[in-house]
Design an enzyme around this catalytic site. Structure first.
Site, PDB file in Angstrom:
ATOM      1  N   ARG A   1     110.345  87.384 103.534  1.00 13.31           N
ATOM      2  CA  ARG A   1     109.412  88.178 104.325  1.00 13.31           C
ATOM      3  C   ARG A   1     110.110  89.377 104.919  1.00 13.31           C
ATOM      4  NH1 ARG A   1     112.460  88.759 107.741  1.00 13.31           N
ATOM      5  NH2 ARG A   1     112.989  87.470 109.531  1.00 13.31           N
TER       6      ARG A   1
ATOM      7  N   ASP B   1     109.379  83.053 110.379  1.00 10.17           N
ATOM      8  CA  ASP B   1     109.792  83.162 108.985  1.00 10.17           C
ATOM      9  C   ASP B   1     109.085  82.138 108.107  1.00 10.17           C
ATOM     10  OD1 ASP B   1     111.469  85.013 110.080  1.00 10.17           O
ATOM     11  OD2 ASP B   1     113.306  83.850 109.819  1.00 10.17           O
TER      12      ASP B   1
END
Length: 518
Positions: free
Chosen positions: A45, A198
């Site tokens: 990400r 995350d």
């Protein structure tokens, strides 16, 4: 969480990814003498804005990458051993295989750290939360193309993919929330006190949209569509946004530096919340805070805004609507009640009315958390958390059209300015930037980025820059020619052929999936 085709995940990159999956399958068959039965993937990400505020209970705004961790698995059906065992291999031969018995997981107390620790801890966290009566023996092979140590969350991608893989081969169906929570616990076991952003975006990622992830009072992900070319053209802005990720080449290893960096910030924000709670004479009933009776900065804000909490219930309110007013109030409270100089352990204990020993026991000692510090920057950390959350709200509201700009066609300038403010706060208040990040941000802006900031934990890793699509190719070329010299690449153990893994542009991608590939 199942994708019937590679196109559903990778879109126009389907053909390239099919070749990658075929290569993984061939290597798997060569090593284990059978075809994989299951494939799963979880992406890395990039966080567009909202750094180091998730573990304080505030929403963040990341997007999933198209770069991911893929795991292929097959059940070991015939075995001379009566014990369940697992064999984990990595497509990169420099990483050694991991073999372990199911029976050894609960008794293992090893603190050894390596790439395989993430898979092992994923297995351990899964069987701790989901009781598996008859676990299967299996072979697994991992292929990761998320740059490691770069602040784009390769570790969370590996944890999420591992949990999903282990559950899939054992015919266990997990909800998104279960997958996220088990993956978070796995990374805690590895030794990183992560806040959950995350893992959440790796699971919840959506194509063409960032995701505003809320952690409190419950986990949820709300799409924040990145303004499309069509929307921008209607506002007489003919350039659409692209995000460029660039690696400083300075490795940011959260596990290795956690005691003085990441984990320390977790403790500092908790201490700031505790002192504000004490100084404001706030009231809360026992039972609201489940773990260690600690308050996050978000919970302190809610109590300030809505008074005493009864029976663990907070007055319901719309954070997107009321949040700005509450956050500005908290910023003024921080100015009034936290001193700008660092606090010693003795000073923090005195403020809280407890002994230093109790301070350490309550706030610092943790089964998976190590902290090395004698002084704590509480004013700076709290100010960053509240101001950064304001920027997240503004970014979301500009993207969704809820915030009207004085000049409507300057959406990209407004978003870029928020990213620049975020970088300044990360550098000056949270002290999680570094010389390499500062240099790269400066170059990004000089080459025409609307905004640029560190992404991820900081202390190295990557920058993310908002760039107009019409100029992105020239932008990337300029970066490659200026920052990424042959000498820097060699020092990082990289070649020119790997430069596309160091600088790349991206748009939002999909989250974790069990992949139908054969």
């Amino acid at each position: 969480m199942k994708a019937e085709t590679l196109n559903q995940i990778y879109g126009k990159n389907e053909i390239q990814q099919a070749q990658r999956y075929q290569f993984l399958s061939t290597k798997f068959q060569s090593k284990f003498n059978e075809k994989p039965e299951v494939y799963v993937r979880s992406p890395g990400r990039v966080n567009l804005i909202g750094e180091h505020i998730d573990y304080s209970g505030f929403p963040v705004l990341p997007m999933a990458l198209d770069r991911d961790v893929v795991i292929a698995l097959s059940e070991i059906k015939l075995s001379s051993s009566k014990s369940t065992f697992v064999v984990v291999s990595n497509l990169l031969e420099k990483y050694k295989d991991l073999t372990f018995l199911h029976s050894s997981v609960e008794t293992d107390s090893s603190e050894a750290h390596g790439w395989h620790s993430y898979f092992f801890c994923a297995y351990k966290a899964l069987i701790r939360q989901i009781k598996i009566s008859t676990p299967k023996s299996f072979n697994a092979m991992i292929d990761g193309v998320v740059p490691t140590g770069a602040g784009v969350s390769s570790s969370a991608a590996l944890c999420c993919a591992s949990v999903l893989a282990i559950s899939a081969i054992n015919d266990i169906s997990l909800s998104q929330e279960q997958l996220i929570n088990i993956s978070i616990e796995a990374e805690h076991m590895v030794g990183v006190k992560c806040g959950g952003m995350d893992q959440s975006i790796s699971v919840m990622g959506q194509e063409n949209s960032a995701v505003m992830i809320h952690f409190y009072p419950k986990l949820k992900g709300l799409p924040t569509p990145i303004p499309s070319k069509i929307v921008l053209q209607q506002l007489n802005n003919f350039d659409s946004p692209v995000f460029v990720v660039a690696n400083t080449l300075k490795v940011s290893d959260k596990h290795e530096t956690a005691a003085t960096n990441y984990n320390l910030r977790v403790v500092e924000t908790a201490l700031a919340g505790a002192i504000l709670f004490k100084k404001l004479n706030l009231v809360i009933e026992d039972g609201l805070i489940q773990k260690n009776n600690l308050l996050t900065l978000r919970q302190v804000m809610d109590i300030v805004a809505f008074g005493e909490v009864k029976n663990g219930n907070m007055k319901s309110y719309d954070f997107e609507v009321d949040g700005k007013e509450c956050l500005n109030l908290m910023l003024s409270i921080v100015e009034q009640h936290l001193k700008s100089q660092p606090y010693t352990r003795e000073e923090v204990a005195l403020e809280l009315g407890i002994s230093v020993r109790d301070l350490v026991k309550k706030f610092i000692d943790d089964q998976y958390l190590t902290v090395k510090a004698d002084k704590f920057e509480l004013y700076k950390r709290a100010k960053h958390v509240y101001s950064e959350t304001l920027r997240v709200l503004k970014f979301d509201q500009i993207c969704t059209g809820k915030e009207v700009l004085p000049i409507p066609n300057e959406i990209l300038y407004a978003l870029g300015n928020l990213m620049n403010e975020s970088q300044s706060s990360c550098r000056d208040l949270f002290n999680c930037s570094c010389d390499e990040l500062d240099e790269l941000v400066k170059l990004n802006l000089s080459f025409g980025a609307f905004g640029s900031r560190l992404t991820g934990a900081g202390w190295g890793g990557c920058t993310v820059s908002l760039v107009g699509e019409s100029m992105v190719d020239e932008f990337v070329k300029n970066l490659k020619d200026s920052y990424f010299t042959k000498e820097k690449l060699q020092a990082a153990g990289m070649t020119l052929d790997e430069l596309n893994d160091v600088v790349f542009y991206c748009k939002p991608g999909t989250g974790s999936r069990i992949v139908n590939y054969s």
